[in-house]
Design an enzyme around this catalytic site. Sequence first.
Site, PDB file in Angstrom:
ATOM      1  N   HIS A   1      -2.955   6.781  -0.742  1.00 52.53           N
ATOM      2  CA  HIS A   1      -3.949   7.334   0.199  1.00 52.53           C
ATOM      3  C   HIS A   1      -3.376   7.967   1.464  1.00 52.53           C
ATOM      4  CE1 HIS A   1      -6.903   4.285  -1.803  1.00 52.53           C
ATOM      5  NE2 HIS A   1      -6.545   5.276  -2.598  1.00 52.53           N
TER       6      HIS A   1
ATOM      7  N   TYR B   1      -1.080   6.905   3.560  1.00 54.32           N
ATOM      8  CA  TYR B   1      -0.553   6.056   4.638  1.00 54.32           C
ATOM      9  C   TYR B   1       0.980   6.115   4.551  1.00 54.32           C
ATOM     10  CZ  TYR B   1      -5.426   5.006   4.981  1.00 54.32           C
ATOM     11  OH  TYR B   1      -6.781   5.175   5.135  1.00 54.32           O
TER      12      TYR B   1
ATOM     13  N   HIS C   1       0.843  -1.208   0.000  1.00 54.65           N
ATOM     14  CA  HIS C   1       0.000   0.000   0.000  1.00 54.65           C
ATOM     15  C   HIS C   1       0.876   1.255   0.000  1.00 54.65           C
ATOM     16  CE1 HIS C   1      -3.407   2.442   0.240  1.00 54.65           C
ATOM     17  NE2 HIS C   1      -4.031   1.958   1.309  1.00 54.65           N
TER      18      HIS C   1
HETATM   19  C1  FMN Z   1     -15.522   0.899   2.518  1.00 52.29           C
HETATM   20  C2  FMN Z   1     -14.260   1.224   1.766  1.00 52.29           C
HETATM   21  C3  FMN Z   1     -13.037   0.855   2.299  1.00 52.29           C
HETATM   22  C4  FMN Z   1     -11.846   1.109   1.596  1.00 52.29           C
HETATM   23  N1  FMN Z   1     -10.663   0.625   2.090  1.00 52.29           N
HETATM   24  C5  FMN Z   1      -9.532   0.708   1.337  1.00 52.29           C
HETATM   25  C6  FMN Z   1      -8.350   0.024   1.705  1.00 52.29           C
HETATM   26  O1  FMN Z   1      -8.308  -0.716   2.694  1.00 52.29           O
HETATM   27  N2  FMN Z   1      -7.266   0.183   0.922  1.00 52.29           N
HETATM   28  C7  FMN Z   1      -7.278   0.941  -0.221  1.00 52.29           C
HETATM   29  O2  FMN Z   1      -6.258   1.049  -0.900  1.00 52.29           O
HETATM   30  N3  FMN Z   1      -8.417   1.555  -0.626  1.00 52.29           N
HETATM   31  C8  FMN Z   1      -9.533   1.440   0.103  1.00 52.29           C
HETATM   32  N4  FMN Z   1     -10.708   1.980  -0.356  1.00 52.29           N
HETATM   33  C9  FMN Z   1     -10.739   2.603  -1.711  1.00 52.29           C
HETATM   34  C10 FMN Z   1     -11.164   1.552  -2.750  1.00 52.29           C
HETATM   35  O3  FMN Z   1     -10.182   0.547  -2.891  1.00 52.29           O
HETATM   36  C11 FMN Z   1     -11.417   2.179  -4.148  1.00 52.29           C
HETATM   37  O4  FMN Z   1     -10.223   2.722  -4.621  1.00 52.29           O
HETATM   38  C12 FMN Z   1     -12.489   3.269  -4.094  1.00 52.29           C
HETATM   39  O5  FMN Z   1     -13.644   2.800  -3.407  1.00 52.29           O
HETATM   40  C13 FMN Z   1     -12.871   3.739  -5.493  1.00 52.29           C
HETATM   41  O6  FMN Z   1     -13.437   2.718  -6.258  1.00 52.29           O
HETATM   42  P1  FMN Z   1     -15.053   2.596  -6.449  1.00 52.29           P
HETATM   43  O7  FMN Z   1     -15.519   3.942  -6.922  1.00 52.29           O
HETATM   44  O8  FMN Z   1     -15.211   1.530  -7.490  1.00 52.29           O
HETATM   45  O9  FMN Z   1     -15.645   2.243  -5.127  1.00 52.29           O
HETATM   46  C14 FMN Z   1     -11.898   1.784   0.354  1.00 52.29           C
HETATM   47  C15 FMN Z   1     -13.141   2.192  -0.153  1.00 52.29           C
HETATM   48  C16 FMN Z   1     -14.308   1.907   0.513  1.00 52.29           C
HETATM   49  C17 FMN Z   1     -15.626   2.321  -0.094  1.00 52.29           C
END
Ligand code: FMN
Length: 343
Positions: free
Chosen positions: A166, A168, A163
């Site tokens: 975002h 981190y 990772h």
């Molecule tokens: C509930 C939730 C938890 C997420 N947790 C992570 C995570 O653990 N690691 C990460 O890289 N992105 C995380 N994301 C971002 C998603 O991986 C993704 O990039 C984001 O939701 C955009 O894609 P989408 O529009 O198809 O949902 C999270 C998103 C959501 C909605």
Amino acid sequence: MNSLFKETKIKNMGLKNRVVMPPMCMYCAGEDGVVTDWHILHYASRAVGGTALLIVEATGICPEGRISSNDLGLWQDDQIAGMKKLTDAVHANGAKIAVQLNHAGRKCTAEGMDVEAPSAIPFDGESVTPRAMTKADIEETIQQFRQAAERAEKAGFDMVEIHGAHGYLLSEFLSPLTNQRTDEYGGSRENRVRLLGQVIDAVKEVWPEEKPLCVRVSAEDYQEGGNMAEDLAEMLNLVKDKGIDLVDVSTGGVVPAVPNAVKGYQIPHGEKIKKLTGLPVIAGGLVTDPQEAEEIIFSGRADFVYIGRELLRNPYWPLQAANELGVDMAWPKQYERAKPRHK
Ligand SMILES: Cc1cc2nc3c(=O)[nH]c(=O)nc-3n(C[C@H](O)[C@H](O)[C@H](O)COP(=O)(O)O)c2cc1C
């Protein structure tokens, strides 16, 4: 000719289509970071629904590497058995499974933790001010990534995702907005990517050569003075030969700036990273429409498309998308009588 449902391979990981579930925290592990029944149900359901590759949510490499007190972890050996159950459940239902290894850096909100970051700058007015990491902290973190990858291998994962997005820890080192170090880990792009490179080196010591390694990056910080896709591409180019097989392209999260998130807004970032690094990419963000996903793959803008929230709404999205695109995809035999028949 359909592109979204064309099978492919990255190293020894065969994938039946190009649909990926990106990592999404479920925030339902206990303080011990161990897999629960919910995780098994949740991930296995998406395997049943036809997603080729599931990337398990941000998983702490150490207790202070968790985003919340309820993240999964791979910081100790007794977390391996639950993860093995999870990989077995997903494999039994026809999908491949990766794990996203994370250190939360200054965005750690788990209780009672020593919050650390490249520099002592808080995320916002409500966040704690992290402690700037010493060289010894950095060395310890590198070893924790290595040990977590070793446990991921024992747990049967097909791929590890580091990772680096975002905001981190690794992402904080990559961005000039969060990294104001004056040693060899700060300043130039070469210095800011040093820790990611060292983490890749350490993971590669234990991660099998035949299995792929992926890195997730935020390809734009959405704030002046922050990184853009070109910066990320340049930094990835400096470390890609250490063994990056795939880049999972996201954006944001480094500072509180909020992007204008419209349909497909991150696809150009993926396209740029792919073009400038020559590496295969997973791209996505707000993708819900099968035709749109097909177009992204068909046009070569990305190699894989991630479908996040839509897969939370509908675990069977790939089966339904295949039907909509006129592709004859195999359904789980238990559900075959429900498969729509084309004339
Ligand atoms: C509930 C939730 C938890 C997420 N947790 C992570 C995570 O653990 N690691 C990460 O890289 N992105 C995380 N994301 C971002 C998603 O991986 C993704 O990039 C984001 O939701 C955009 O894609 P989408 O529009 O198809 O949902 C999270 C998103 C959501 C909605």
